[in-house]
Design an enzyme around this catalytic site. Structure first.
Site, mmCIF file in Angstrom:
data_model
loop_
_atom_site.group_PDB
_atom_site.id
_atom_site.type_symbol
_atom_site.label_atom_id
_atom_site.label_comp_id
_atom_site.label_asym_id
_atom_site.label_seq_id
_atom_site.Cartn_x
_atom_site.Cartn_y
_atom_site.Cartn_z
ATOM 1 C CB CYS A 144 -0.993 -0.039 1.160
ATOM 2 S SG CYS A 144 -2.343 1.161 1.003
ATOM 3 C CD GLU A 190 -1.526 -5.870 5.626
ATOM 4 O OE1 GLU A 190 -2.012 -4.750 5.849
ATOM 5 O OE2 GLU A 190 -0.984 -6.181 4.542
ATOM 6 C CG HIS A 248 -3.645 -3.385 3.301
ATOM 7 N ND1 HIS A 248 -2.688 -2.890 4.173
ATOM 8 C CD2 HIS A 248 -4.194 -2.313 2.680
ATOM 9 C CE1 HIS A 248 -2.672 -1.574 4.100
ATOM 10 N NE2 HIS A 248 -3.571 -1.196 3.194
#
Length: 242
Positions: free
Chosen positions: A113, A208, A206
């Site tokens: 990002c 994660e 993202h």
């Protein structure tokens, strides 16, 4: 087999825990968890003096530039849009220096990002300062599809159109000349970038926040190779803008 050490950058913000209220180096736990799930060892890298970046990167096998605050527009020669968030100058300076050190040493690099946006800025690109519809509302992730560009590193990792978790309001505007766009959203937003001749990849979403390990696992595997072979520098690959 030795697990590679992957450094991941952090916020530096006021925080509260227990009876304490003070500045803290912060990182959502999902970042180190993703690195660990992908087979790496995670090390947090709070903002430091930019002059320390080369020594820090020399001790790492791989580097992740995490998401976070908007890049200060002065870094890419623009005036701030009213919708651009407050600057995080310590992070900007530190992470730009880390990017330069990683590219110069050939250390595998993943930008997430803000990290992708900062990679673009570090190499001479600019940013769109505001986009609508790339979040699910304040503090809420949305999901959208990204389509890989055939023949790119990203396409070799994730060959099909994939749904990804997204939360951002800025994006690549002018792509830095050394970079290649390697994935796009349906609205044309650049969703991944990469650098030829290096293991350097940025993703606008993202990873994660999802279950897809392919991008992080590829970084860990590239970093694993670096634990056994001398790194080769990329002379002139990065030019730190300020």
């Amino acid at each position: 087999m030795t697990q590679p050490l992957i450094g991941v950058t952090t916020y530096l913000d006021p925080a509260a825990w227990g009876v304490w209220r003070m500045p803290a180096a912060l990182l959502p736990a999902v970042y180190p968890a993703l690195i660990q799930r992908a087979g790496g060892l995670a090390a947090m890298l709070p903002p430091d003096a930019p002059a320390a970046a080369e020594a820090v990167v020399a001790r790492l096998d791989g580097l992740v530039i995490a998401g976070g605050a908007d890049v200060e527009p002065v870094r890419y020669g623009a005036d701030a849009d009213p919708r651009t968030g407050p600057p995080a100058r310590e992070r900007d300076a530190w992470e730009l220096a880390l990017i330069q050190a990683a590219l110069s040493s050939g250390t595998p690099l993943l930008g997430v990002c803000r990290g992708m946006q900062l990679l673009n800025v570090a190499l001479g690109g600019t940013l769109i300062q505001h986009l609508d519809d790339h979040t699910g509302g304040e503090g809420v992730y949305t999901a959208h599809t990204v389509k890989p560009v055939p023949g790119t590193r990203y396409a070799s990792l994730v060959g099909e159109t994939a749904e990804v978790p997204s939360y951002h309001h800025q994006a690549v505007d002018r792509l830095a000349a050394p970079l290649t766009a390697s994935a796009y959203a349906e609205d044309g937003t650049v969703e991944a970038v990469e650098l030829a001749g290096a293991w350097a990849l940025g993703v606008q979403w993202h990873p994660e926040m999802g279950d897809d390990l392919r991008v992080m696992r590829a970084l860990v595997e590239a970093s694993q190779r670096g634990t056994h072979h001398p790194r080769r520098g990329m002379t002139g690959a990065a030019r730190h803008r300020g």
